[in-house]
Design a protein around this motif. Structure first.
Motif, PDB file in Angstrom:
ATOM      1  N   ALA A  25     -18.320  -7.777   2.847  1.00 59.02           N
ATOM      2  CA  ALA A  25     -18.524  -6.965   4.042  1.00 59.02           C
ATOM      3  C   ALA A  25     -17.235  -6.220   4.376  1.00 59.02           C
ATOM      4  CB  ALA A  25     -18.959  -7.840   5.215  1.00 59.02           C
ATOM      5  N   ARG A  26     -17.338  -5.246   5.276  1.00 63.71           N
ATOM      6  CA  ARG A  26     -16.174  -4.438   5.653  1.00 63.71           C
ATOM      7  C   ARG A  26     -15.883  -4.584   7.140  1.00 63.71           C
ATOM      8  NH1 ARG A  26     -16.946   1.281   2.328  1.00 63.71           N
ATOM      9  NH2 ARG A  26     -16.920   0.354   0.229  1.00 63.71           N
ATOM     10  N   LEU A  27     -14.605  -4.721   7.453  1.00 59.25           N
ATOM     11  CA  LEU A  27     -14.162  -4.900   8.830  1.00 59.25           C
ATOM     12  C   LEU A  27     -13.100  -3.858   9.168  1.00 59.25           C
ATOM     13  CD1 LEU A  27     -14.119  -6.631  11.462  1.00 59.25           C
ATOM     14  CD2 LEU A  27     -12.261  -7.952  10.391  1.00 59.25           C
ATOM     15  N   PRO A  28     -13.402  -2.916  10.076  1.00 59.45           N
ATOM     16  CA  PRO A  28     -12.369  -1.957  10.515  1.00 59.45           C
ATOM     17  C   PRO A  28     -11.450  -2.618  11.534  1.00 59.45           C
ATOM     18  CG  PRO A  28     -14.445  -1.485  11.601  1.00 59.45           C
ATOM     19  CD  PRO A  28     -14.725  -2.626  10.669  1.00 59.45           C
ATOM     20  N   LEU A  29     -10.156  -2.317  11.439  1.00 60.67           N
ATOM     21  CA  LEU A  29      -9.171  -2.888  12.352  1.00 60.67           C
ATOM     22  C   LEU A  29      -8.207  -1.810  12.828  1.00 60.67           C
ATOM     23  CD1 LEU A  29      -8.215  -6.227  10.539  1.00 60.67           C
ATOM     24  CD2 LEU A  29      -9.531  -6.023  12.652  1.00 60.67           C
ATOM     25  N   HIS A  30      -7.777  -1.960  14.072  1.00 58.08           N
ATOM     26  CA  HIS A  30      -6.782  -1.073  14.664  1.00 58.08           C
ATOM     27  C   HIS A  30      -5.506  -1.895  14.830  1.00 58.08           C
ATOM     28  CE1 HIS A  30      -5.456   1.272  18.507  1.00 58.08           C
ATOM     29  NE2 HIS A  30      -4.772   1.621  17.446  1.00 58.08           N
ATOM     30  N   PRO A  34       3.740  -4.812  16.916  1.00 62.54           N
ATOM     31  CA  PRO A  34       4.844  -4.731  15.942  1.00 62.54           C
ATOM     32  C   PRO A  34       4.776  -5.781  14.842  1.00 62.54           C
ATOM     33  CG  PRO A  34       5.680  -4.373  18.153  1.00 62.54           C
ATOM     34  CD  PRO A  34       4.238  -4.743  18.310  1.00 62.54           C
ATOM     35  N   ARG A  35       4.421  -7.031  15.187  1.00 64.52           N
ATOM     36  CA  ARG A  35       4.399  -8.076  14.152  1.00 64.52           C
ATOM     37  C   ARG A  35       3.313  -7.805  13.110  1.00 64.52           C
ATOM     38  NH1 ARG A  35       1.858 -13.306  17.388  1.00 64.52           N
ATOM     39  NH2 ARG A  35       0.529 -12.092  18.807  1.00 64.52           N
ATOM     40  N   TYR A  36       2.184  -7.215  13.547  1.00 65.04           N
ATOM     41  CA  TYR A  36       1.120  -6.940  12.585  1.00 65.04           C
ATOM     42  C   TYR A  36       1.348  -5.622  11.852  1.00 65.04           C
ATOM     43  CZ  TYR A  36      -0.978 -10.973  14.722  1.00 65.04           C
ATOM     44  OH  TYR A  36      -1.196 -12.252  15.174  1.00 65.04           O
ATOM     45  N   LEU A  37       2.090  -4.723  12.448  1.00 62.28           N
ATOM     46  CA  LEU A  37       2.531  -3.545  11.697  1.00 62.28           C
ATOM     47  C   LEU A  37       3.439  -3.974  10.562  1.00 62.28           C
ATOM     48  CD1 LEU A  37       3.291  -1.081  14.648  1.00 62.28           C
ATOM     49  CD2 LEU A  37       1.381  -0.947  13.036  1.00 62.28           C
ATOM     50  N   GLN A  38       4.316  -4.953  10.831  1.00 63.78           N
ATOM     51  CA  GLN A  38       5.180  -5.488   9.779  1.00 63.78           C
ATOM     52  C   GLN A  38       4.371  -6.203   8.711  1.00 63.78           C
ATOM     53  OE1 GLN A  38       8.764  -5.278   9.468  1.00 63.78           O
ATOM     54  NE2 GLN A  38       8.053  -5.880   7.430  1.00 63.78           N
ATOM     55  N   MET A  39       3.372  -6.970   9.147  1.00 65.30           N
ATOM     56  CA  MET A  39       2.503  -7.665   8.197  1.00 65.30           C
ATOM     57  C   MET A  39       1.808  -6.663   7.278  1.00 65.30           C
ATOM     58  SD  MET A  39      -0.866 -10.033   8.984  1.00 65.30           S
ATOM     59  CE  MET A  39      -1.800  -8.590   9.537  1.00 65.30           C
ATOM     60  N   LEU A  40       1.324  -5.578   7.849  1.00 66.49           N
ATOM     61  CA  LEU A  40       0.629  -4.577   7.052  1.00 66.49           C
ATOM     62  C   LEU A  40       1.579  -3.908   6.069  1.00 66.49           C
ATOM     63  CD1 LEU A  40      -2.028  -3.159   6.524  1.00 66.49           C
ATOM     64  CD2 LEU A  40      -1.469  -1.549   8.347  1.00 66.49           C
ATOM     65  N   ASP A  41       2.768  -3.552   6.523  1.00 65.81           N
ATOM     66  CA  ASP A  41       3.757  -2.953   5.620  1.00 65.81           C
ATOM     67  C   ASP A  41       4.053  -3.881   4.446  1.00 65.81           C
ATOM     68  OD1 ASP A  41       3.999  -0.633   7.053  1.00 65.81           O
ATOM     69  OD2 ASP A  41       5.763  -1.257   8.185  1.00 65.81           O
ATOM     70  N   ASP A  42       4.237  -5.167   4.735  1.00 69.09           N
ATOM     71  CA  ASP A  42       4.531  -6.138   3.675  1.00 69.09           C
ATOM     72  C   ASP A  42       3.335  -6.303   2.744  1.00 69.09           C
ATOM     73  OD1 ASP A  42       6.994  -6.474   4.848  1.00 69.09           O
ATOM     74  OD2 ASP A  42       6.522  -8.402   5.785  1.00 69.09           O
ATOM     75  N   CYS A  43       2.136  -6.324   3.319  1.00 66.12           N
ATOM     76  CA  CYS A  43       0.927  -6.517   2.517  1.00 66.12           C
ATOM     77  C   CYS A  43       0.708  -5.364   1.545  1.00 66.12           C
ATOM     78  CB  CYS A  43      -0.267  -6.680   3.448  1.00 66.12           C
ATOM     79  SG  CYS A  43      -1.829  -6.984   2.605  1.00 66.12           S
ATOM     80  N   GLY A  77      -9.450 -10.435   3.159  1.00 63.82           N
ATOM     81  CA  GLY A  77      -9.951  -9.090   2.925  1.00 63.82           C
ATOM     82  C   GLY A  77      -8.893  -8.225   2.270  1.00 63.82           C
ATOM     83  N   ARG A  78      -9.318  -7.381   1.366  1.00 62.54           N
ATOM     84  CA  ARG A  78      -8.412  -6.434   0.710  1.00 62.54           C
ATOM     85  C   ARG A  78      -8.405  -5.119   1.497  1.00 62.54           C
ATOM     86  NH1 ARG A  78      -9.787  -7.003  -4.443  1.00 62.54           N
ATOM     87  NH2 ARG A  78      -7.917  -8.215  -4.885  1.00 62.54           N
ATOM     88  N   ILE A  79      -7.221  -4.572   1.693  1.00 65.39           N
ATOM     89  CA  ILE A  79      -7.109  -3.276   2.365  1.00 65.39           C
ATOM     90  C   ILE A  79      -7.691  -2.208   1.445  1.00 65.39           C
ATOM     91  CG2 ILE A  79      -5.525  -1.586   3.362  1.00 65.39           C
ATOM     92  CD1 ILE A  79      -3.546  -3.920   3.781  1.00 65.39           C
ATOM     93  N   THR A  80      -8.800  -1.615   1.862  1.00 62.16           N
ATOM     94  CA  THR A  80      -9.468  -0.607   1.029  1.00 62.16           C
ATOM     95  C   THR A  80      -9.454   0.782   1.671  1.00 62.16           C
ATOM     96  OG1 THR A  80     -11.572  -1.352   1.987  1.00 62.16           O
ATOM     97  CG2 THR A  80     -10.965  -2.233  -0.179  1.00 62.16           C
ATOM     98  N   GLN A  81      -9.129   0.854   2.954  1.00 61.79           N
ATOM     99  CA  GLN A  81      -8.925   2.145   3.623  1.00 61.79           C
ATOM    100  C   GLN A  81      -7.739   2.012   4.556  1.00 61.79           C
ATOM    101  OE1 GLN A  81     -12.450   3.640   5.514  1.00 61.79           O
ATOM    102  NE2 GLN A  81     -13.634   3.714   3.624  1.00 61.79           N
ATOM    103  N   PHE A  82      -6.985   3.100   4.658  1.00 63.89           N
ATOM    104  CA  PHE A  82      -5.743   3.039   5.417  1.00 63.89           C
ATOM    105  C   PHE A  82      -5.389   4.437   5.917  1.00 63.89           C
ATOM    106  CE2 PHE A  82      -1.200   3.965   5.182  1.00 63.89           C
ATOM    107  CZ  PHE A  82      -0.656   3.008   6.025  1.00 63.89           C
ATOM    108  N   SER A  83      -5.083   4.518   7.205  1.00 64.58           N
ATOM    109  CA  SER A  83      -4.584   5.780   7.759  1.00 64.58           C
ATOM    110  C   SER A  83      -3.616   5.462   8.892  1.00 64.58           C
ATOM    111  CB  SER A  83      -5.728   6.664   8.262  1.00 64.58           C
ATOM    112  OG  SER A  83      -6.414   6.040   9.324  1.00 64.58           O
ATOM    113  N   GLU A  84      -2.686   6.371   9.121  1.00 63.68           N
ATOM    114  CA  GLU A  84      -1.662   6.182  10.149  1.00 63.68           C
ATOM    115  C   GLU A  84      -1.805   7.280  11.198  1.00 63.68           C
ATOM    116  OE1 GLU A  84       3.199   5.589  10.544  1.00 63.68           O
ATOM    117  OE2 GLU A  84       2.284   6.130   8.616  1.00 63.68           O
ATOM    118  N   THR A  85      -1.718   6.890  12.467  1.00 65.72           N
ATOM    119  CA  THR A  85      -1.796   7.852  13.554  1.00 65.72           C
ATOM    120  C   THR A  85      -0.415   8.445  13.817  1.00 65.72           C
ATOM    121  OG1 THR A  85      -1.386   6.184  15.264  1.00 65.72           O
ATOM    122  CG2 THR A  85      -3.669   6.523  14.589  1.00 65.72           C
ATOM    123  N   GLU A  86      -0.387   9.499  14.597  1.00 66.99           N
ATOM    124  CA  GLU A  86       0.882  10.168  14.874  1.00 66.99           C
ATOM    125  C   GLU A  86       1.865   9.287  15.629  1.00 66.99           C
ATOM    126  OE1 GLU A  86       0.104  13.801  16.890  1.00 66.99           O
ATOM    127  OE2 GLU A  86      -0.819  14.789  15.148  1.00 66.99           O
TER     128      GLU A  86
END
Length: 216
Positions: A25-30, A34-43, A77-86
């Protein structure tokens, strides 16, 4: 198909109440903390690009507010879509790969939580979509009609009637407004049939005006 031998032995974990991810299944996340932005960068720097979604447990004492206990079973879950806001936030989509069982938390300098994990017992998650041989779709549609009418909700009935068993049952489990403990029960269901049975029980309980978690 992902093999267990290809899966990492440690995972960054996102304990988000009520956010349920299921295999395939797919789960969209926002992402904005800061700690989860770091987690995403590392992932994103890893080969697997896996994040573990897990439900926090209710706090047992005052100290749990900072580092709440979590359930032992989650879903990666594997990151399969990714976009960054301004303004530096991330919009991502996780695609469920497999459930896992935590075996211990890893201390370190990372601001997010990380666990050792065991994938044993969830081999079926890494295969093809499940079927539910006892699924009475018409009965579920009638139950959903009652539920949505009671809450003045709309639905794409044609899409639900045509969706594959697993897609329909898992999508409902992920999207419906159940408590974190009930979401955990749906996650831990050993088969698609038992997940559908749990889902029906939860809807029927809600229609009876039940309060609290029926899975306690």
């Amino acid at each position: 198909m992902t093999r267990i031998s290809d899966l990492p032995q440690t995972l960054p974990v996102f304990p988000l109440p009520g956010a349920l991810l299921l295999p395939r299944a797919r789960l969209p996340l926002h992402i904005f903390e800061p700690r989860y932005l770091q987690m995403l960068d590392d992932c994103l720097k890893t080969e697997s690009r896996l994040i573990g979604m897990i439900q926090p447990q209710p706090a047992r004492n005052a100290g749990d507010a900072d580092i709440p206990p979590v359930h032992r079973i989650g879903c990666a879950g594997r990151i399969t879509q990714f976009s960054e806001t301004e303004d530096g936030r991330y919009m991502i989509t996780l695609t469920g790969i497999s459930r896992f069982r935590t075996t211990g938390e890893i201390d370190g300098f990372h601001p997010y939580r990380k666990f050792r994990v065991d994938w044993t017992g969830f081999e079926r998650d890494q295969g093809s979509a499940e079927r539910d041989s006892d699924f009475d779709r018409d009965s579920l549609m009638r139950l959903l009609d009652r539920y949505f009418t009671a809450r003045d909700l709309s639905a794409d009935w044609e899409t639900m009637r045509e969706a594959d068993d697993e897609l329909l049952i898992n999508s409902l489990a992920m999207l419906m407004d159940f408590s974190p403990e009930d979401k955990q029960a749906l996650l831990e269901a050993p088969s698609l049939s038992t997940r559908r049975e749990t889902l029906v029980t939860l809807i029927e309980y809600a229609l009876r005006g039940g309060e609290g978690d029926i899975m306690q």
